[in-house]
Design a protein around this motif. Structure first.
Motif, PDB file in Angstrom:
ATOM      1  N   MET A 188      -8.998  -5.866  -4.566  1.00 38.16           N
ATOM      2  CA  MET A 188      -9.499  -5.158  -3.379  1.00 38.16           C
ATOM      3  C   MET A 188      -8.372  -4.827  -2.396  1.00 38.16           C
ATOM      4  SD  MET A 188     -13.082  -7.166  -2.591  1.00 38.16           S
ATOM      5  CE  MET A 188     -12.254  -8.718  -2.247  1.00 38.16           C
ATOM      6  N   PRO A 189      -7.380  -4.056  -2.824  1.00 36.65           N
ATOM      7  CA  PRO A 189      -6.200  -3.827  -1.978  1.00 36.65           C
ATOM      8  C   PRO A 189      -6.514  -3.161  -0.648  1.00 36.65           C
ATOM      9  CG  PRO A 189      -6.270  -2.276  -3.821  1.00 36.65           C
ATOM     10  CD  PRO A 189      -7.324  -3.310  -4.089  1.00 36.65           C
ATOM     11  N   ARG A 190      -7.538  -2.319  -0.581  1.00 40.82           N
ATOM     12  CA  ARG A 190      -7.856  -1.636   0.675  1.00 40.82           C
ATOM     13  C   ARG A 190      -8.386  -2.605   1.728  1.00 40.82           C
ATOM     14  NH1 ARG A 190     -10.817   4.059  -1.192  1.00 40.82           N
ATOM     15  NH2 ARG A 190      -9.029   4.880  -2.395  1.00 40.82           N
ATOM     16  N   VAL A 191      -8.885  -3.747   1.286  1.00 40.66           N
ATOM     17  CA  VAL A 191      -9.329  -4.793   2.214  1.00 40.66           C
ATOM     18  C   VAL A 191      -8.257  -5.859   2.361  1.00 40.66           C
ATOM     19  CG1 VAL A 191     -11.059  -6.588   2.628  1.00 40.66           C
ATOM     20  CG2 VAL A 191     -11.750  -4.373   1.666  1.00 40.66           C
ATOM     21  N   ARG A 221       2.164   1.709  -3.478  1.00 45.94           N
ATOM     22  CA  ARG A 221       1.104   2.175  -4.392  1.00 45.94           C
ATOM     23  C   ARG A 221       0.908   3.680  -4.269  1.00 45.94           C
ATOM     24  NH1 ARG A 221      -4.230  -1.239  -5.738  1.00 45.94           N
ATOM     25  NH2 ARG A 221      -3.291  -3.147  -6.543  1.00 45.94           N
ATOM     26  N   ARG A 222       1.020   4.192  -3.067  1.00 49.75           N
ATOM     27  CA  ARG A 222       0.833   5.632  -2.857  1.00 49.75           C
ATOM     28  C   ARG A 222       2.063   6.423  -3.272  1.00 49.75           C
ATOM     29  NH1 ARG A 222      -2.074   6.312   3.103  1.00 49.75           N
ATOM     30  NH2 ARG A 222      -3.928   5.041   2.685  1.00 49.75           N
ATOM     31  N   ILE A 256       0.836  -1.207   0.000  1.00 50.30           N
ATOM     32  CA  ILE A 256       0.000   0.000   0.000  1.00 50.30           C
ATOM     33  C   ILE A 256       0.870   1.256   0.000  1.00 50.30           C
ATOM     34  CG2 ILE A 256      -1.756   1.292   1.259  1.00 50.30           C
ATOM     35  CD1 ILE A 256      -2.760  -1.239  -0.124  1.00 50.30           C
ATOM     36  N   VAL A 269       1.656   2.784   6.997  1.00 52.93           N
ATOM     37  CA  VAL A 269       1.409   3.248   5.632  1.00 52.93           C
ATOM     38  C   VAL A 269       1.586   4.755   5.526  1.00 52.93           C
ATOM     39  CG1 VAL A 269      -0.415   3.565   3.912  1.00 52.93           C
ATOM     40  CG2 VAL A 269      -0.063   1.320   4.976  1.00 52.93           C
ATOM     41  N   ASN A 270       1.170   5.496   6.555  1.00 48.00           N
ATOM     42  CA  ASN A 270       1.205   6.957   6.503  1.00 48.00           C
ATOM     43  C   ASN A 270       2.590   7.556   6.723  1.00 48.00           C
ATOM     44  OD1 ASN A 270      -1.545   7.466   5.916  1.00 48.00           O
ATOM     45  ND2 ASN A 270      -2.105   7.059   8.036  1.00 48.00           N
ATOM     46  N   TYR A 300      -2.115   1.265   9.587  1.00 40.93           N
ATOM     47  CA  TYR A 300      -2.370   2.589   9.022  1.00 40.93           C
ATOM     48  C   TYR A 300      -1.298   3.595   9.451  1.00 40.93           C
ATOM     49  CZ  TYR A 300      -6.759   0.684   7.394  1.00 40.93           C
ATOM     50  OH  TYR A 300      -7.684  -0.070   6.734  1.00 40.93           O
ATOM     51  N   ALA A 342      -4.930  -5.873   1.864  1.00 38.48           N
ATOM     52  CA  ALA A 342      -3.669  -5.554   2.540  1.00 38.48           C
ATOM     53  C   ALA A 342      -3.816  -5.506   4.064  1.00 38.48           C
ATOM     54  CB  ALA A 342      -3.099  -4.240   2.004  1.00 38.48           C
ATOM     55  N   PRO A 343      -4.767  -4.731   4.615  1.00 36.55           N
ATOM     56  CA  PRO A 343      -4.913  -4.759   6.086  1.00 36.55           C
ATOM     57  C   PRO A 343      -5.307  -6.139   6.598  1.00 36.55           C
ATOM     58  CG  PRO A 343      -6.660  -3.432   5.072  1.00 36.55           C
ATOM     59  CD  PRO A 343      -5.659  -3.711   4.012  1.00 36.55           C
TER      60      PRO A 343
END
Length: 547
Positions: free
Chosen positions: A416-419, A402-403, A399, A523-524, A520, A421-422
């Motif tokens: 469905m990477p948002r589901v 990707r960003r 993730i 990732v940030n 999260y 990956a976490p």
């Protein structure tokens, strides 16, 4: 866009790894790692802990591994470099994040080769002539002088094959994997046709004699260990002929085949047990013990010939996997040598594109592992937890990249990477928790030791060679690791040291909430886009970067 680096390297550049492995070679590397000593031991060990509900353990593990495999498939196709599990976190979190991810990956890989060799010898020690004349094992299960000598011979053969080059490694493994897959399939067919008792699936206390706790506890004692290994195609991604096309397919196909084989083996194992042996429960469902259970069942089924095939495979399967892991552990130390997080000599290859010093290091560490340390069974949980830590770096890296690197061509995109990956990160953290506190704190000590080696490597490198540490990007790692020690101490899993203070199911919610918060956060705080591009540029000998 990223393409395989098939162009000549710039004049004066150091030689790089050679791209010579195709789809089937990559697929067999992953499948050969999945089918090792785990297939001969996994069904028995899972049944002892979970009873017939061990089938649920295998399904749950398959779902977890499939989630993580899809993540690795995307990363491997987009960033086809050797020692990928060490280098994806390096791209996203800088040199320190890359080192921690690479160090735990190296720990599990370098330990697996000698563990598989020792499993081969332990199986062979059940054969009467070998036990009488070679005396491979002491009464405590550790290697005798004779056993150490034979183990060294095997490790030396693996080392020589790896020193010749990855093409020979791939070709040697392909032939071995065909055998390794055919034998368990044959075992399933024979046992299901000759000896199958449907009542066994509700005997000895019912389908789930130890409840949900048994289902989860079965994962780290052999189930996850058996199904791990799909990422090995990623480790040799820097030597793949067409990585964008082949890596994702190889990982997914190997994972599907491995899952089907292991599920069928568990069904055949439970169904073939003597119903009378289950009257007192699942603590000792077969008198043969931990080694050779399928050979015993084959004999009871009237297929004594199959037991000889199984004893031959009990040597071939673990030995083939050991050969692979010696090679892939060398690719990981090679990757960290290139990043200067380990001595730079490990990041060099010879004129034939072989990381000689990294391979030699794997051999030396393997020899040390043959000393009188704990048995195969005791090491499985430690290796499983180290593997889960390694896997956990992939979803956050995917993730983050990707960003930070959105324009990268991604020949395969995980759904469905948002589901996904976490969920993958949470799943890896749950495996760590289920491994137990007594395993978790040992792994964390190993990470601290690795950090000491990291500091030594930096202190002995020139200022020009040392990459700056992006402390901000790696700030989440220490709280994450420390949090696992704390939750494990409070939790319900492990043989000693934990308080068992968290109620059942609440403990899982705590792990899930903790994992999502770390995910999260990680990732940030990943490194910015310009640093990702700079890191990719440093890999230009393996990645052809075009604007």
């Amino acid at each position: 866009m990223v393409e395989p680096a098939q162009k000549a390297a710039p004049a004066g550049a150091r030689p790089g790894l050679r791209r010579s492995v195709g789809f089937y070679g990559l697929m067999f590397v992953s499948l050969g790692s999945i089918i090792g000593s785990g297939w001969l031991l996994g069904a028995l060990k899972a049944a002892k802990v979970a009873g017939p509900a061990s089938l649920v353990s295998w399904v749950l593990t398959a779902v977890i591994m499939a989630t993580l495999a899809l993540v690795h498939a995307e990363l491997g196709a987009a960033y086809p470099v050797a020692g990928g599990t060490a280098r994806y976190p390096a791209l996203a979190y800088g040199v320190l994040g890359g080192f921690v991810g690479g160090w735990v990956a190296w720990l599990q890989a370098v330990a697996l080769a000698p563990v598989e060799v020792e499993a081969s010898l332990e199986y062979l020690d059940n054969v009467g002539w070998i036990k009488q004349h070679l005396n491979l094992l002491s009464p405590s299960g550790t290697l005798t002088a004779s056993g150490f000598a034979w183990a060294t011979v095997l490790m030396a053969i693996f080392t020589l094959i790896n020193l010749v080059g990855v093409k020979l490694l791939s070709e040697s493994n392909s032939a071995t994997v065909i055998w390794k897959t055919a034998v368990p399939v044959l075992t399933v067919v024979v046992l299901l046709s000759l000896r199958f008792h449907p009542g066994n699936f509700t005997a000895g206390g019912g389908f789930a004699p130890h409840g949900a706790h048994g289902i989860f506890a079965a994962l780290p004692v052999g189930v996850v260990f058996a199904l791990q290994g799909f990422e090995q195609a990623v480790q040799v991604g820097g030597e793949a002929r067409d990585p964008q096309k082949d890596l994702s397919r190889a990982i997914i196909v190997a994972m599907v085949i491995g899952t089907i084989v292991y599920l069928l083996l568990e069904v055949a194992f439970i169904g073939a047990l003597d119903p009378a042996a289950l009257l007192k429960g699942w603590d000792n469902p077969i008198a043969q013990g931990s080694f050779g259970p399928y050979a015993t069942l084959a004999t009871l089924a009237g297929a004594g010939w199959l037991s000889y095939v199984l004893y031959a495979d009990a040597f071939v399967s673990p030995a083939g996997t050991g050969m692979l892991y010696l090679g892939t552990s060398a690719r990981l130390s090679y990757a960290m040598g290139r990043e200067r997080s380990l001595p730079k000599g490990l990041g060099k290859v010879n004129l034939r594109g072989v990381p000689v010093w990294s391979i030699v290091l794997s051999f030396v560490v393997g020899e040390i592992a043959f000393l009188p340390f704990p048995s195969w069974q005791s090491l499985v949980s430690v290796i499983t937890s180290a593997t889960a830590l390694m896997y956990a770096f992939a979803p956050v890296s995917m993730i983050a990249l990707r960003r930070r690197d959105p324009d990268r061509e991604r020949p395969y995109r995980a759904p469905m990477p948002r589901v996904l990956a976490p969920a993958g990160f949470v799943a890896a953290n749950l495996i760590i928790y289920w491994g137990g506190f007594d395993t978790t704190w040992k792994i964390m000590i190993a990470v601290v030791i690795g950090f000491g080696l990291f500091l030594v490597a930096r202190a002995t490198s020139s200022a020009v060679e040392r990459l700056p540490i992006d402390w901000k990007a790696a700030q989440w790692i220490a709280p994450w690791l420390a949090g696992h020690v704390l939750i494990g101490w409070l939790g319900r899993y492990g043989e000693s040291g934990n308080l068992n203070a968290l109620p059942e199911w609440l403990d899982l919610l705590v792990v899930i909430a903790f994992s999502l918060a770390i995910f999260y956060w990680a990732v940030n705080v990943a490194v910015p886009s310009d640093k990702v591009r700079a890191a990719i540029e440093r890999e230009s000998l393996e990645l052809a970067v075009q604007s």
